[in-house]
Every structure is written in C-alpha cells, then in structure tokens.
Design a protein around this motif. Structure first.
Motif, PDB file in Angstrom:
ATOM      1  N   MET A 127       4.174   0.663  29.113  1.00 43.86           N
ATOM      2  CA  MET A 127       5.134   1.725  28.846  1.00 43.86           C
ATOM      3  C   MET A 127       5.899   1.994  30.142  1.00 43.86           C
ATOM      4  O   MET A 127       5.321   2.333  31.156  1.00 43.86           O
ATOM      5  N   LYS A 128       7.201   1.832  30.103  1.00 44.77           N
ATOM      6  CA  LYS A 128       8.048   1.975  31.289  1.00 44.77           C
ATOM      7  C   LYS A 128       8.749   3.331  31.266  1.00 44.77           C
ATOM      8  O   LYS A 128       9.148   3.824  30.211  1.00 44.77           O
ATOM      9  N   THR A 129       8.896   3.915  32.457  1.00 42.18           N
ATOM     10  CA  THR A 129       9.487   5.248  32.599  1.00 42.18           C
ATOM     11  C   THR A 129      10.657   5.200  33.564  1.00 42.18           C
ATOM     12  O   THR A 129      10.624   4.479  34.559  1.00 42.18           O
ATOM     13  N   ALA A 130      11.678   6.017  33.274  1.00 41.61           N
ATOM     14  CA  ALA A 130      12.821   6.177  34.174  1.00 41.61           C
ATOM     15  C   ALA A 130      13.001   7.648  34.504  1.00 41.61           C
ATOM     16  O   ALA A 130      12.870   8.507  33.628  1.00 41.61           O
ATOM     17  N   VAL A 131      13.282   7.924  35.762  1.00 40.11           N
ATOM     18  CA  VAL A 131      13.689   9.256  36.197  1.00 40.11           C
ATOM     19  C   VAL A 131      15.198   9.180  36.400  1.00 40.11           C
ATOM     20  O   VAL A 131      15.672   8.468  37.284  1.00 40.11           O
ATOM     21  N   VAL A 132      15.929   9.898  35.573  1.00 45.24           N
ATOM     22  CA  VAL A 132      17.387   9.936  35.657  1.00 45.24           C
ATOM     23  C   VAL A 132      17.739  11.326  36.170  1.00 45.24           C
ATOM     24  O   VAL A 132      17.334  12.325  35.571  1.00 45.24           O
ATOM     25  N   TYR A 133      18.495  11.394  37.266  1.00 48.14           N
ATOM     26  CA  TYR A 133      18.746  12.714  37.849  1.00 48.14           C
ATOM     27  C   TYR A 133      20.097  12.786  38.545  1.00 48.14           C
ATOM     28  O   TYR A 133      20.677  11.782  38.938  1.00 48.14           O
ATOM     29  N   TYR A 134      20.542  14.032  38.697  1.00 48.47           N
ATOM     30  CA  TYR A 134      21.673  14.349  39.561  1.00 48.47           C
ATOM     31  C   TYR A 134      21.164  15.364  40.577  1.00 48.47           C
ATOM     32  O   TYR A 134      20.431  16.297  40.219  1.00 48.47           O
ATOM     33  N   SER A 135      21.549  15.189  41.834  1.00 48.61           N
ATOM     34  CA  SER A 135      21.145  16.115  42.889  1.00 48.61           C
ATOM     35  C   SER A 135      22.331  16.373  43.805  1.00 48.61           C
ATOM     36  O   SER A 135      22.916  15.434  44.328  1.00 48.61           O
ATOM     37  N   MET A 136      22.672  17.634  43.974  1.00 47.90           N
ATOM     38  CA  MET A 136      23.763  17.967  44.885  1.00 47.90           C
ATOM     39  C   MET A 136      23.244  18.163  46.311  1.00 47.90           C
ATOM     40  O   MET A 136      23.803  17.629  47.266  1.00 47.90           O
TER      41      MET A 136
ATOM     42  N   GLU B 179       4.511   8.792  42.200  1.00 48.43           N
ATOM     43  CA  GLU B 179       3.272   9.159  41.497  1.00 48.43           C
ATOM     44  C   GLU B 179       3.106   8.387  40.187  1.00 48.43           C
ATOM     45  O   GLU B 179       1.989   8.060  39.795  1.00 48.43           O
ATOM     46  N   THR B 180       4.214   8.084  39.508  1.00 48.37           N
ATOM     47  CA  THR B 180       4.131   7.490  38.166  1.00 48.37           C
ATOM     48  C   THR B 180       4.562   6.026  38.105  1.00 48.37           C
ATOM     49  O   THR B 180       4.355   5.376  37.077  1.00 48.37           O
ATOM     50  N   GLY B 181       5.206   5.527  39.149  1.00 47.96           N
ATOM     51  CA  GLY B 181       5.722   4.162  39.114  1.00 47.96           C
ATOM     52  C   GLY B 181       7.031   4.041  38.346  1.00 47.96           C
ATOM     53  O   GLY B 181       7.454   2.940  37.990  1.00 47.96           O
ATOM     54  N   ALA B 182       7.679   5.156  38.091  1.00 47.98           N
ATOM     55  CA  ALA B 182       8.938   5.171  37.332  1.00 47.98           C
ATOM     56  C   ALA B 182      10.089   4.580  38.143  1.00 47.98           C
ATOM     57  O   ALA B 182      10.095   4.629  39.372  1.00 47.98           O
ATOM     58  N   ASP B 183      11.058   4.033  37.418  1.00 51.18           N
ATOM     59  CA  ASP B 183      12.317   3.626  38.027  1.00 51.18           C
ATOM     60  C   ASP B 183      13.167   4.871  38.257  1.00 51.18           C
ATOM     61  O   ASP B 183      13.064   5.841  37.509  1.00 51.18           O
ATOM     62  N   ILE B 184      14.034   4.820  39.261  1.00 47.47           N
ATOM     63  CA  ILE B 184      14.922   5.948  39.562  1.00 47.47           C
ATOM     64  C   ILE B 184      16.359   5.538  39.285  1.00 47.47           C
ATOM     65  O   ILE B 184      16.822   4.495  39.748  1.00 47.47           O
TER      66      ILE B 184
ATOM     67  N   TYR C 159      13.058   1.378  28.400  1.00 50.40           N
ATOM     68  CA  TYR C 159      12.161   2.496  28.690  1.00 50.40           C
ATOM     69  C   TYR C 159      11.615   3.155  27.428  1.00 50.40           C
ATOM     70  O   TYR C 159      12.313   3.276  26.425  1.00 50.40           O
ATOM     71  N   ASP C 160      10.372   3.597  27.531  1.00 52.78           N
ATOM     72  CA  ASP C 160       9.756   4.401  26.478  1.00 52.78           C
ATOM     73  C   ASP C 160       9.903   5.888  26.794  1.00 52.78           C
ATOM     74  O   ASP C 160      10.059   6.710  25.909  1.00 52.78           O
ATOM     75  N   ASP C 161       9.799   6.211  28.084  1.00 51.78           N
ATOM     76  CA  ASP C 161       9.861   7.596  28.543  1.00 51.78           C
ATOM     77  C   ASP C 161      11.031   7.776  29.499  1.00 51.78           C
ATOM     78  O   ASP C 161      11.218   6.973  30.418  1.00 51.78           O
ATOM     79  N   ILE C 162      11.776   8.840  29.279  1.00 50.07           N
ATOM     80  CA  ILE C 162      12.901   9.192  30.152  1.00 50.07           C
ATOM     81  C   ILE C 162      12.650  10.597  30.682  1.00 50.07           C
ATOM     82  O   ILE C 162      12.407  11.526  29.908  1.00 50.07           O
ATOM     83  N   ILE C 163      12.713  10.736  31.998  1.00 51.69           N
ATOM     84  CA  ILE C 163      12.597  12.037  32.653  1.00 51.69           C
ATOM     85  C   ILE C 163      13.983  12.381  33.170  1.00 51.69           C
ATOM     86  O   ILE C 163      14.578  11.603  33.917  1.00 51.69           O
ATOM     87  N   ILE C 164      14.486  13.535  32.775  1.00 49.50           N
ATOM     88  CA  ILE C 164      15.818  13.975  33.201  1.00 49.50           C
ATOM     89  C   ILE C 164      15.657  15.114  34.194  1.00 49.50           C
ATOM     90  O   ILE C 164      15.025  16.126  33.896  1.00 49.50           O
ATOM     91  N   GLY C 165      16.239  14.944  35.384  1.00 54.27           N
ATOM     92  CA  GLY C 165      16.160  15.956  36.432  1.00 54.27           C
ATOM     93  C   GLY C 165      17.535  16.481  36.794  1.00 54.27           C
ATOM     94  O   GLY C 165      18.497  15.712  36.861  1.00 54.27           O
TER      95      GLY C 165
END
Length: 161
Positions: A1-10, A24-29, A71-77
């Motif tokens: 199961m692959k995870t991505a952290v998709v984010y915007y940061s100012m 911590e999770t091995g997710a792609d950024i 990806y199976d899991d998407i983390i939005i930041g």
C-alpha cells in the motif's frame, strides 16, 4: 500500500510536518507550488491570502508529478487561511478530484490560531468523501516547536497504518 503526502506550505510549517510524516511512514512527498507566489509577510500576507481562500480561488500550479493510481492513501496538508484550505490545495483537488474520491484520504492542517475544524469540513465537502481516515491539527510546528506537535505527528502516523 503506497502513500503520498500532498501539501502546500507558505512559511515552512506544513512542509516541516510533511517531511516528518514521510520519514515516519515512507510516503512520497508532492509539494504544490503556485506559479505566482503569495505575499508571505505583513498585512498583504493575511489580506490577499485570506481573500483568495474565501473566494475559493484556484491558482495555477507549477508542474508536479502525481498519479493517483499509484497510491492507496493520500494525505493532504495545508495551512489554514480564513478557516479554509489554502488555494493551491483547492487547485490540486480540482485537477484530481475524480481519482481522489476513490482513495483513503487523511489530512493535516497547520494553524497559528483557529479554524482547522471548519477547513476540514470544507475540504471533505470539496472532495465529496464521507469521512477521513485520519486528521491532525498542528500549531506552527516549525516556528513554535512543542512536545504536543511532535506527539500529534507520531500519533497521526500511527493511525495511518
């Protein structure tokens, strides 16, 4: 199961959390960058950023590599702007909405004051999902390091497994 952290940061707080989560999770950024940068200081930062968020603007983004099928899991930041998600995240969702609704979505918000709960509700509505896999609120984790923020990141990462 692959995870991505998709984010915007100012200002770096959301990026700080994305890096910690990925380690911590091995997710792609996948970092989202608007073609035209927002003001990042003083009155203009809050006025124009808040206006853009309230108006639901979708700024053009620099090219990014993301294929939802990978990806199976998407983390939005995102940083919280006027109790809303930052506009570059709105653009990303608009560009990928059909595929995102099929994924396990988690989200985290970085704020200085308040508004993350409202932003999460609005994000859920935009995504058209029933619920999140996991949520996290951080208070300026890079600018104001704290044991609470670090504990929240660890617990959030644990909830993703």
């Amino acid at each position: 199961m692959k995870t991505a952290v998709v984010y915007y940061s100012m200002c770096g707080n959301t990026a700080y959390a994305a890096d910690k989560i990925a380690k911590e999770t091995g997710a792609d950024i996948i970092e989202l960058k608007p073609v035209k940068a927002y003001h990042d200081k003083g009155f203009k930062k809050f006025f124009f950023g808040g206006k853009s968020a309230v108006m639901g603007e979708k700024p053009a983004l620099e090219p990014y590599k993301f294929n939802a099928d990978d990806y199976d899991d998407i983390i939005i930041g995102f940083p919280v702007w006027a109790s809303r998600i930052a506009p570059p995240v709105r653009t990303f969702i608009e560009e990928n909405k059909d595929k995102l609704s099929e994924k396990n979505i988690s989200a985290y918000a970085c704020q200085s004051g308040a508004g993350a709960e409202k932003a999460f509700k609005k994000l859920k509505d935009i995504l058209g999902i029933a619920d999140y896999k996991s949520l996290m609120i951080l208070t300026d984790p890079k600018d104001k390091p704290s044991d609470d923020n670090e504990r929240n990141i660890k617990e959030f990462c644990g909830s993703l497994r």
